[in-house]
Write an enzyme that holds these catalytic residues in place. Structure first.
Site, short mmCIF file in Angstrom:
data_model
loop_
_atom_site.label_atom_id
_atom_site.label_comp_id
_atom_site.label_asym_id
_atom_site.label_seq_id
_atom_site.Cartn_x
_atom_site.Cartn_y
_atom_site.Cartn_z
N HIS A 102 76.43 77.62 -55.17
CA HIS A 102 76.39 78.86 -55.94
C HIS A 102 76.49 78.62 -57.45
O HIS A 102 76.82 77.52 -57.89
CB HIS A 102 77.54 79.74 -55.49
CG HIS A 102 77.52 80.01 -54.03
ND1 HIS A 102 76.84 81.05 -53.47
CD2 HIS A 102 78.09 79.32 -52.98
CE1 HIS A 102 76.98 81.03 -52.14
NE2 HIS A 102 77.74 79.99 -51.82
N ARG A 158 71.35 75.57 -56.58
CA ARG A 158 71.87 76.92 -56.33
C ARG A 158 70.90 77.58 -55.35
O ARG A 158 69.70 77.29 -55.36
CB ARG A 158 71.95 77.72 -57.64
CG ARG A 158 72.59 79.09 -57.44
CD ARG A 158 72.57 79.93 -58.71
NE ARG A 158 73.02 81.28 -58.47
CZ ARG A 158 72.61 82.36 -59.13
NH1 ARG A 158 71.72 82.22 -60.11
NH2 ARG A 158 73.07 83.55 -58.83
N HIS A 159 71.43 78.46 -54.52
CA HIS A 159 70.60 79.15 -53.52
C HIS A 159 69.49 79.98 -54.17
O HIS A 159 69.54 80.32 -55.36
CB HIS A 159 71.49 80.06 -52.67
CG HIS A 159 72.17 81.11 -53.49
ND1 HIS A 159 71.56 82.28 -53.87
CD2 HIS A 159 73.40 81.12 -54.04
CE1 HIS A 159 72.40 82.98 -54.60
NE2 HIS A 159 73.52 82.30 -54.74
N GLU A 164 80.94 80.64 -52.89
CA GLU A 164 81.14 81.20 -54.24
C GLU A 164 82.58 81.72 -54.34
O GLU A 164 83.25 81.97 -53.32
CB GLU A 164 80.12 82.35 -54.46
CG GLU A 164 80.19 83.04 -55.81
CD GLU A 164 80.02 82.08 -56.97
OE1 GLU A 164 81.02 81.37 -57.30
OE2 GLU A 164 78.93 82.04 -57.57
N ARG A 167 73.11 82.96 -47.90
CA ARG A 167 72.08 82.67 -48.91
C ARG A 167 71.97 81.17 -49.22
O ARG A 167 70.89 80.65 -49.48
CB ARG A 167 72.35 83.48 -50.19
CG ARG A 167 73.72 83.26 -50.83
CD ARG A 167 73.97 84.36 -51.86
NE ARG A 167 75.21 84.24 -52.63
CZ ARG A 167 76.39 84.70 -52.22
NH1 ARG A 167 76.52 85.25 -51.03
NH2 ARG A 167 77.45 84.59 -53.01
O1 2PG Z 1 77.44 86.61 -56.84
C1 2PG Z 1 76.83 86.28 -57.88
O2 2PG Z 1 76.18 87.08 -58.55
C2 2PG Z 1 76.90 84.86 -58.37
C3 2PG Z 1 78.08 84.65 -59.29
O3 2PG Z 1 77.91 83.39 -59.91
O4 2PG Z 1 77.01 84.00 -57.28
P1 2PG Z 1 75.77 83.35 -56.54
O5 2PG Z 1 75.41 82.08 -57.23
O6 2PG Z 1 76.25 83.13 -55.14
O7 2PG Z 1 74.62 84.33 -56.61
#
Ligand code: 2PG
Length: 214
Positions: A163, A38-39, A111, A87
């Protein structure tokens, strides 16, 4: 990177619905292992706000990406595929550079599009919701499944950088129980086939705080 409180690891609302949809269309990659990341954290992750695709990494997120690059540097990764959201792409670029690779950015790995919810609080996220102007959960799982299926056919081992929602869908598509503790930003994960099932192993057991989880 550890100035925040420990995560509570509470499963978000609607996750059961996501799992039900994904488990009905399982993914069977031909490879025997791959990596997922995940980023790194963004400012809006820290504030728990739904974000758009142009949200940059925070200072902590940049540090987390560098940490992930160090952890993955010793892995024999051949391909880096990422979401084209800033991201994820910036995180992937940091890791890929260390591996002397160039990440392939895919819009299909973004995402879930939360539509009208973007810019509002994600603290009580409900994956089963149907936000105006956004994707339904069924649409999101189908898009993610297709993107992962394509990515995992590339020269192995593959690293996918995407994501939190991608990880929930990926785990369910492979029939791996979802451990919310693995959802922290930029925690590298190794997925490995074990007979007919898949297992996930974190390369790092360190969370930077539950503010990043959704
Ligand atoms: O937008 C967010 O808060 C999350 C939802 O899971 O996504 P991401 O992993 O891109 O942060």
């Amino acid at each position: 990177m550890s100035q925040q409180t420990a995560p509570s690891h509470t499963a978000p609302s609607g996750l059961g619905e996501l799992i039900r949809i994904a488990e009905a269309q399982p993914l069977s990659p031909a490879c025997d292992h791959f990596y997922f990341l995940r980023h790194g954290q963004t400012g809006r992750n820290a504030l728990r706000i739904f974000q758009a695709v142009d949200e940059p990494l925070s200072e902590l997120g940049l540090q987390q990406a560098a940490r992930a690059a160090g952890l993955l540097a010793g892995e024999p990764i051949s391909t880096v595929v990422c979401s084209d959201a800033r991201r994820a792409h910036d995180t992937a670029y940091t890791v890929a550079t260390t591996l002397k690779l160039v990440p392939a950015a895919q819009a299909a790995l973004r995402e879930r599009n939360f539509g009208a919810l973007i810019g509002t609080s994600s603290a009580n996220i409900d994956w089963a919701c149907e936000p105006e102007g956004g994707e339904t959960l069924t649409q999101f799982v189908a898009r993610t499944r297709g993107a992962l299926d394509t990515a995992l056919r590339l020269p192995a081992p593959v690293l996918v950088v995407a994501h939190g929602g991608t990880l929930y869908a990926l785990a369910a598509l492979l029939g791996v129980p979802v451990d919310v503790g693995l959802l922290g930003n930029a925690q590298p994960l190794r997925f490995e086939r074990r007979g007919p099932t898949w297992a996930v192993t974190p390369l790092l057991r360190q969370a930077d705080g539950d503010a990043a989880l959704a």
